[in-house]
Motif scaffolding. Structure first.
Motif, PDB file in Angstrom:
ATOM      1  N   SER A  47       7.764   7.950  -4.543  1.00 52.29           N
ATOM      2  CA  SER A  47       9.173   7.848  -3.725  1.00 52.29           C
ATOM      3  C   SER A  47       9.127   8.434  -2.599  1.00 52.29           C
ATOM      4  O   SER A  47       8.267   9.127  -2.122  1.00 52.29           O
ATOM      5  CB  SER A  47      10.301   8.632  -4.820  1.00 52.29           C
ATOM      6  OG  SER A  47       9.654   9.920  -5.165  1.00 52.29           O
ATOM      7  N   GLY A  48      10.111   8.444  -1.927  1.00 47.58           N
ATOM      8  CA  GLY A  48      10.356   9.234  -0.520  1.00 47.58           C
ATOM      9  C   GLY A  48      10.201   8.063   0.593  1.00 47.58           C
ATOM     10  O   GLY A  48      10.028   6.948   0.408  1.00 47.58           O
ATOM     11  N   SER A 106       7.706  13.071   0.629  1.00 52.22           N
ATOM     12  CA  SER A 106       7.498  11.663  -0.201  1.00 52.22           C
ATOM     13  C   SER A 106       6.485  12.423  -1.398  1.00 52.22           C
ATOM     14  O   SER A 106       5.636  13.244  -1.104  1.00 52.22           O
ATOM     15  CB  SER A 106       6.754  10.966   0.540  1.00 52.22           C
ATOM     16  OG  SER A 106       7.520  10.209   1.721  1.00 52.22           O
ATOM     17  N   VAL A 107       6.581  11.483  -2.398  1.00 55.77           N
ATOM     18  CA  VAL A 107       5.918  12.106  -3.694  1.00 55.77           C
ATOM     19  C   VAL A 107       4.635  11.367  -3.509  1.00 55.77           C
ATOM     20  O   VAL A 107       4.866  10.157  -4.152  1.00 55.77           O
ATOM     21  CB  VAL A 107       6.710  11.999  -4.793  1.00 55.77           C
ATOM     22  CG1 VAL A 107       5.907  12.429  -6.312  1.00 55.77           C
ATOM     23  CG2 VAL A 107       7.980  12.933  -4.853  1.00 55.77           C
ATOM     24  N   PRO A 108       3.512  11.749  -3.604  1.00 56.38           N
ATOM     25  CA  PRO A 108       2.019  10.907  -3.703  1.00 56.38           C
ATOM     26  C   PRO A 108       2.018  10.495  -5.141  1.00 56.38           C
ATOM     27  O   PRO A 108       2.316  11.398  -6.029  1.00 56.38           O
ATOM     28  CB  PRO A 108       1.087  11.944  -3.351  1.00 56.38           C
ATOM     29  CG  PRO A 108       1.789  13.039  -2.589  1.00 56.38           C
ATOM     30  CD  PRO A 108       2.998  13.294  -3.088  1.00 56.38           C
ATOM     31  N   ARG A 109       1.421   9.346  -5.331  1.00 51.69           N
ATOM     32  CA  ARG A 109       1.442   8.922  -6.774  1.00 51.69           C
ATOM     33  C   ARG A 109      -0.002   9.449  -7.175  1.00 51.69           C
ATOM     34  O   ARG A 109      -1.070   9.591  -6.487  1.00 51.69           O
ATOM     35  CB  ARG A 109       1.088   7.349  -6.717  1.00 51.69           C
ATOM     36  CG  ARG A 109       0.911   6.906  -8.030  1.00 51.69           C
ATOM     37  CD  ARG A 109       1.034   5.213  -8.181  1.00 51.69           C
ATOM     38  NE  ARG A 109       2.091   4.674  -7.355  1.00 51.69           N
ATOM     39  CZ  ARG A 109       3.186   4.348  -7.931  1.00 51.69           C
ATOM     40  NH1 ARG A 109       3.417   4.888  -9.222  1.00 51.69           N
ATOM     41  NH2 ARG A 109       4.398   3.979  -7.260  1.00 51.69           N
ATOM     42  N   PRO A 110      -0.068   9.985  -8.409  1.00 49.06           N
ATOM     43  CA  PRO A 110      -1.299  10.902  -8.946  1.00 49.06           C
ATOM     44  C   PRO A 110      -2.526   9.742  -8.928  1.00 49.06           C
ATOM     45  O   PRO A 110      -2.168   8.592  -9.270  1.00 49.06           O
ATOM     46  CB  PRO A 110      -1.087  11.221 -10.317  1.00 49.06           C
ATOM     47  CG  PRO A 110       0.456  11.035  -9.982  1.00 49.06           C
ATOM     48  CD  PRO A 110       0.878  10.303  -9.508  1.00 49.06           C
ATOM     49  N   ALA A 111      -3.730  10.253  -8.529  1.00 52.34           N
ATOM     50  CA  ALA A 111      -4.728   9.382  -8.865  1.00 52.34           C
ATOM     51  C   ALA A 111      -5.146   9.149 -10.215  1.00 52.34           C
ATOM     52  O   ALA A 111      -5.459  10.041 -11.159  1.00 52.34           O
ATOM     53  CB  ALA A 111      -6.084  10.079  -7.972  1.00 52.34           C
ATOM     54  N   VAL A 112      -5.372   7.682 -10.665  1.00 57.23           N
ATOM     55  CA  VAL A 112      -5.590   7.686 -11.812  1.00 57.23           C
ATOM     56  C   VAL A 112      -6.629   6.511 -11.868  1.00 57.23           C
ATOM     57  O   VAL A 112      -6.760   5.210 -12.880  1.00 57.23           O
ATOM     58  CB  VAL A 112      -4.298   6.967 -12.682  1.00 57.23           C
ATOM     59  CG1 VAL A 112      -3.280   7.946 -12.838  1.00 57.23           C
ATOM     60  CG2 VAL A 112      -3.875   5.903 -11.844  1.00 57.23           C
ATOM     61  N   LEU A 140       0.661  -1.113  -0.124  1.00 60.08           N
ATOM     62  CA  LEU A 140      -0.034   0.066   0.036  1.00 60.08           C
ATOM     63  C   LEU A 140       1.035   1.140   0.120  1.00 60.08           C
ATOM     64  O   LEU A 140       0.447   2.327  -0.796  1.00 60.08           O
ATOM     65  CB  LEU A 140      -0.894   0.158   0.998  1.00 60.08           C
ATOM     66  CG  LEU A 140      -2.161   0.991   1.290  1.00 60.08           C
ATOM     67  CD1 LEU A 140      -2.875   1.017   0.114  1.00 60.08           C
ATOM     68  CD2 LEU A 140      -2.497   1.132   2.736  1.00 60.08           C
ATOM     69  N   ALA A 141       1.877   1.371   0.834  1.00 64.36           N
ATOM     70  CA  ALA A 141       2.669   2.270   0.803  1.00 64.36           C
ATOM     71  C   ALA A 141       3.446   2.659  -0.548  1.00 64.36           C
ATOM     72  O   ALA A 141       3.674   3.803  -0.870  1.00 64.36           O
ATOM     73  CB  ALA A 141       3.925   2.283   1.934  1.00 64.36           C
ATOM     74  N   ARG A 142       3.906   1.585  -1.391  1.00 68.67           N
ATOM     75  CA  ARG A 142       4.618   1.752  -2.628  1.00 68.67           C
ATOM     76  C   ARG A 142       3.395   2.355  -3.620  1.00 68.67           C
ATOM     77  O   ARG A 142       3.948   3.040  -4.669  1.00 68.67           O
ATOM     78  CB  ARG A 142       5.088   0.348  -2.894  1.00 68.67           C
ATOM     79  CG  ARG A 142       6.092  -0.037  -2.223  1.00 68.67           C
ATOM     80  CD  ARG A 142       7.120  -1.116  -2.902  1.00 68.67           C
ATOM     81  NE  ARG A 142       6.066  -2.484  -3.368  1.00 68.67           N
ATOM     82  CZ  ARG A 142       6.020  -3.275  -2.370  1.00 68.67           C
ATOM     83  NH1 ARG A 142       6.430  -3.371  -1.203  1.00 68.67           N
ATOM     84  NH2 ARG A 142       4.977  -4.367  -2.692  1.00 68.67           N
ATOM     85  N   VAL A 143       2.342   1.878  -3.452  1.00 63.67           N
ATOM     86  CA  VAL A 143       1.304   2.529  -4.429  1.00 63.67           C
ATOM     87  C   VAL A 143       0.800   3.751  -4.080  1.00 63.67           C
ATOM     88  O   VAL A 143       0.832   4.655  -5.110  1.00 63.67           O
ATOM     89  CB  VAL A 143       0.033   1.455  -4.333  1.00 63.67           C
ATOM     90  CG1 VAL A 143      -1.001   1.982  -5.381  1.00 63.67           C
ATOM     91  CG2 VAL A 143       0.362   0.130  -4.862  1.00 63.67           C
ATOM     92  N   LEU A 144       0.741   4.226  -2.981  1.00 61.06           N
ATOM     93  CA  LEU A 144       0.416   5.361  -2.482  1.00 61.06           C
ATOM     94  C   LEU A 144       1.645   6.385  -2.684  1.00 61.06           C
ATOM     95  O   LEU A 144       1.066   7.588  -3.063  1.00 61.06           O
ATOM     96  CB  LEU A 144      -0.078   5.789  -0.784  1.00 61.06           C
ATOM     97  CG  LEU A 144      -1.475   4.927  -0.729  1.00 61.06           C
ATOM     98  CD1 LEU A 144      -1.654   4.986   0.814  1.00 61.06           C
ATOM     99  CD2 LEU A 144      -2.635   5.493  -1.342  1.00 61.06           C
TER     100      LEU A 144
END
Length: 453
Positions: free
Chosen positions: A165-166, A239-245, A158-162
């Motif tokens: 990086s960071g 940390s850089v959030p992954r954009p919602a797609v 879950l952390a890797r998906v959200l």
């Protein structure tokens, strides 16, 4: 004589608004007065937390402060334990995202000597190479063993998906690779640079019986004048959030698992402080108690889960809304579909008047209970000092919660919650889980195999 035992109507009472204890600042000291409290809390506050850890060395702070407990130059591990026990004191470490608190809880009269002992130990720890290696090897064994426990792989995925990086993309205690790369020499240098000469002091107790200048002097033992560390000026990298797609369905394979662990999550704006209180109420209605919507539907009506929770995880740099539960492998798809439906229903229809009143009453009633002990007040002060909050921060949070109206809750739920831009991570036996999710019409589903202990 007849005695009527039937209770009469309750007396009309107006709840007294909660006010956090007065905050006192004196140089490097931040304190709260708790009149009449015989026990005090004092802590060294270091503005260097998990989010400051260097890439590839995640887990270094957990290892460092575990090694610090081996004792300092003057008192070894056993002597330190006897010294504190003789004062009636204990000590503990809280490693947070932005700070570390090394604290002692002691009778008021013993706070000054207890702080001095803790400060000496933390600023001049032994950090013997053989002891560091032994503790590191123990942590490596624990990390490897914990990887087999339910939920560990799910949280890592879950952390890797959200986060792209960071630091927040890596588990709190690091990994076998990151902790294994930390040498005794690196740990000593890390301590010297970030801990040895820095720090502030947090104090909560009956200040009438405490000489604040002596506490500050004790806290500065072997460290020179207490001041902000370099980490504060530099700040921790975000940390850089992954954009919602859209929806992202992920299965984490745990061979032999007898059930499924489910987490649904998406980011919420951490800077929009005005939505935190209404979102807290909305999450409570959704999955905050055994009477929440999700509990009534999934547990009471369907009998598919034992417990389910919804909530916000907020730090200075990120905010995450999540729903978590466990169920049987064969019902995982149906449970996920139900959670998605309930989130969308809340987002579109909001909370009812009865739900709103019950949630607000419970949350405002619980708020003061969270600050009943000197430890709780002290940790709250540490957060306040590290994050640069105003003195009325905690009192203001209570007022925001108490003054909420249903419209603001429904607006926050409608604008900030989403059932379409969610990450859904399910841990369990991959093959039947994939079948369960597909049979519920969910997908596409991918399998995560990147995780390592």
């Amino acid at each position: 004589m007849h005695v009527d035992l039937k209770p009469g109507p309750p007396a009309t009472r107006v709840a007294r608004p909660y006010v956090f204890p007065e905050v006192i600042r004196r140089g490097p000291l931040i304190a709260a007065d708790l009149p009449g409290c015989p026990i005090g809390y004092a802590a060294l506050l270091f503005d260097h937390g998990v989010l400051h850890e260097p890439a590839g060395k995640e887990g270094v702070l957990q290892l460092l402060f575990a090694a610090v407990r081996e004792g300092g130059e003057r008192l070894g591990r056993d002597e330190l334990a006897f010294e504190l026990e003789g004062m009636g004191a204990t000590w503990s470490t809280t490693v947070g995202d932005d700070f570390v608190l090394v604290a002692t809880v002691a009778p008021t009269a013993a706070l000054v000597p207890a702080v001095r002992v803790i400060a000496e130990t933390v600023r001049r720890p032994r950090l013997a190479a053989d002891a560091v290696a032994r503790i590191r090897d123990g942590q490596l064994s624990a990390l490897a063993a914990n990887w087999s426990k339910p939920g560990r792989r799910q949280e890592a995925a879950l952390a890797r998906v959200l986060y792209q990086s960071g630091r927040q993309a890596v588990p709190l205690r690091g990994t076998v690779a990151s902790v294994g790369s930390i040498t005794p020499g690196f740990l000593s240098e890390y301590h010297r640079h970030h801990i040895a000469g820095t720090g502030r002091l947090v104090l909560a107790g009956d200040l009438a019986g405490i000489d604040l200048d002596m506490v500050v002097e004790a806290g500065a033992a072997l460290g020179g004048p207490m001041a902000l560390g370099e980490a504060v000026a530099a700040g921790a990298p975000r940390s850089v959030p992954r954009p919602a797609v859209g929806r992202d369905f992920v299965v984490v394979d745990r061979p032999g698992a007898v059930g499924a662990r489910i987490a649904l999550a998406h980011h919420v704006p951490v800077d929009a402080a005005s939505v935190h209180a209404p979102l807290t109420v909305a999450c409570h209605v959704l999955g905050g108690t055994t009477h929440s919507r999700l509990a009534r539907e999934l547990r009471d009506r369907r009998g598919q889960v034992y417990e389910v929770s919804a909530g916000l995880q907020l730090t200075s740099r990120s905010g995450v809304f999540s729903v978590r539960t466990q169920t049987g492998t064969e019902t995982a798809g149906e449970v996920v579909a139900t959670v998605l439906q309930e989130i969308e229903t809340l987002r579109r229809g909001g909370v009812t008047a009865d739900e709103f009143e019950a949630a607000r009453a419970l949350l405002t009633g619980q708020f003061p209970i969270a600050y009943l002990t000197p430890q709780a007040v002290g940790i709250a002060l540490g957060c306040l000092a590290s994050l640069g909050g105003t003195d009325d921060f905690h009192s203001r949070k209570y007022r925001e919660l108490a003054s909420l109206d249903r419209t603001s809750v429904n607006e926050a739920a409608g604008n900030q919650l989403s059932s379409s831009d969610l990450t859904v991570v399910v841990e369990g036996e991959a093959r039947p889980l994939l079948a369960s999710l597909h049979s519920a019409g969910l997908g596409p589903v991918r399998t995560d195999d990147e995780g390592r202990a």
